[in-house]
Design a protein around this motif. Structure first.
Motif, PDB file in Angstrom:
ATOM      1  N   ALA A 184       0.828  -1.209   0.000  1.00  0.00           N
ATOM      2  CA  ALA A 184       0.000   0.000   0.000  1.00  0.00           C
ATOM      3  C   ALA A 184       0.859   1.255   0.000  1.00  0.00           C
ATOM      4  N   LEU A 185       1.972   1.218   0.737  1.00  0.00           N
ATOM      5  CA  LEU A 185       2.842   2.389   0.814  1.00  0.00           C
ATOM      6  C   LEU A 185       3.420   2.761  -0.538  1.00  0.00           C
ATOM      7  N   SER A 186       3.665   1.774  -1.369  1.00  0.00           N
ATOM      8  CA  SER A 186       4.289   2.022  -2.662  1.00  0.00           C
ATOM      9  C   SER A 186       3.500   3.035  -3.484  1.00  0.00           C
ATOM     10  N   THR A 187       2.178   2.845  -3.554  1.00  0.00           N
ATOM     11  CA  THR A 187       1.325   3.731  -4.340  1.00  0.00           C
ATOM     12  C   THR A 187       1.260   5.126  -3.730  1.00  0.00           C
ATOM     13  N   VAL A 188       1.063   5.195  -2.406  1.00  0.00           N
ATOM     14  CA  VAL A 188       0.943   6.486  -1.731  1.00  0.00           C
ATOM     15  C   VAL A 188       2.260   7.256  -1.821  1.00  0.00           C
TER      16      VAL A 188
END
Length: 400
Positions: A184-188
């Motif tokens: 999830a962190l990758s996209t944000v």
């Protein structure tokens, strides 16, 4: 910031103490995360936040000295100074933990690969001009619901926003600290910075039971955070019972520290470079300092001293409130799991611990944790959320 730059100015002691509480809790979270994930960037933010805490504690001390005009004032304010001093110790200990990473004092590089899947990552990102996030409120972005990533703090032009809420607006050049799964962190991260998020590649361990050490570090982090939360809770509720829970936790942290140090010594005999484990000894010592500081916060309650109203008001008005709720046998929550009733989603409260009716603790309970009648929930969140959790548990918030 150089302490010499800090001068006396009229400030609300209540506001300063509330910010110190929130800052101390964030420092614990970030410092351990920096060690577990080997993040120099997060460790550097710990030192930035530690400087802010230095300023806050000096402002608090000066204001308290100005407020003491009689022996009676001095007696009433002495425990408040104790709370200020304890928060400063927590800050210093968190800084020491961060330096383990920044100064390469000695932590196994393979530690990251042994982190349990349930432990989320903390990442530092800087919002660039033109980012879809710039100029938007967290409520409009709805990041946590849409992506599972939570903004836990913002540093803006040297000032900090701790526990930002849905009305907080993100601005270009903001440094944001994000918590979530790496997927999830990758996209944000990419949306905020315009860059690709590249987590470090896992490193194979030469230590057979490194996962056991990592589990111990996660447990030390969770128990230290809980001890501090309960300490502030004991002040808020003026509850000797909650303060005594802090005493129990402090003793458990001491025992955990001793076992962890024994593991490090045994592991040192099995590695080519024992000095590579030196940072783990520093980590154990800092953990003990944090739990001792938690005990200092609740010391006034343990000694039967009345809690000064300014401290209780500061805890109550901090960005997150702490509640202690007893689950009644006929409530919706009795014999149900936290996930079944979607407690976090429905109430906005994070249950950080459950004390069973027989006195056993469940630290950092998950969705699968089932609670029963007479269990005591320790939770953090908004005041409105606290009311919803109390209704769900069928008990009363506070000293139950």
């Amino acid at each position: 910031m150089d302490p010499a730059d800090v001068e006396y100015e009229p400030v609300s002691v209540k506001a300063v103490l509330a910010e110190m509480k929130d800052t101390a809790e964030l420092l614990i979270d970030l410092s351990y995360s920096a060690v577990l994930h080997g993040s120099d960037e997060v460790a550097a933010e710990v030192l930035e936040l530690e400087e802010r805490m230095d300023v806050l504690q000096m402002q608090a001390r000066m204001s308290l000295l100005m407020a003491a005009r009689s022996p009676e004032d001095a007696e009433a304010l002495a425990p408040v100074l104790g709370v200020v001093g304890a928060a400063e110790k927590i800050s210093d200990a968190a800084g020491d933990i961060a330096k383990v990473v920044l100064e390469d004092i000695g932590v196994p590089e393979a530690m990251r690969a042994a982190i349990p899947e349930a432990v989320e990552t903390v990442v530092r990102a800087q919002v660039v001009v033109g980012s879809d996030y710039a100029g938007e409120t967290l409520g409009d972005l709805n990041l946590e619901t849409e992506t599972g990533v939570r903004v836990i703090a913002i540093r803006r032009a040297g000032e900090w926003v701790v526990n930002p809420d849905r009305n907080t607006t993100l601005e270009a050049d903001d440094v944001v600290l994000l918590r979530g799964t790496e997927t999830a962190l990758s996209t944000v991260y990419e949306t905020a910075t315009g860059d690709t998020y590249d987590p470090p590649e896992p490193v194979d361990s030469s230590i057979d039971d490194l996962d056991r050490a990592v589990d111990s570090i996660v447990l030390m982090k969770n128990m230290s955070e809980l001890a501090v939360d309960l300490a502030y809770g004991s002040v808020l509720f003026d509850s000797e019972g909650v303060a005594e829970e802090v005493v129990e936790l402090e003793a458990e942290v001491d025992a955990l520290k001793s076992r962890f140090e024994a593991w490090v010594l045994r592991a040192a005999a099995r590695v080519d470079d024992p000095i590579s484990l030196r940072g783990l000894v520093h980590l154990a010592s800092a953990t003990e300092v944090i739990s001792d500081a938690a005990l200092e916060i609740s010391e006034g309650v343990l000694r039967g001293l009345d809690t000064h109203p300014v401290v209780a008001a500061a805890v109550e008005e901090s960005d997150e409130v702490i509640v202690r709720v007893t689950v009644t046998a006929d409530s919706r929550l009795a014999d149900a799991s936290l996930g079944d009733l979607k407690v976090k989603t429905e109430t906005g409260m994070r249950v950080i611990a459950v004390r069973r009716g027989d006195g056993d603790w469940v630290i950092s309970p998950g969705p699968e944790t089932t609670v029963h009648g007479d269990d005591v929930l320790i939770a953090k969140g908004t005041r409105a959320g606290a009311s919803r959790l109390t209704e769900l548990a069928g008990g009363e918030a506070g000293d139950s």
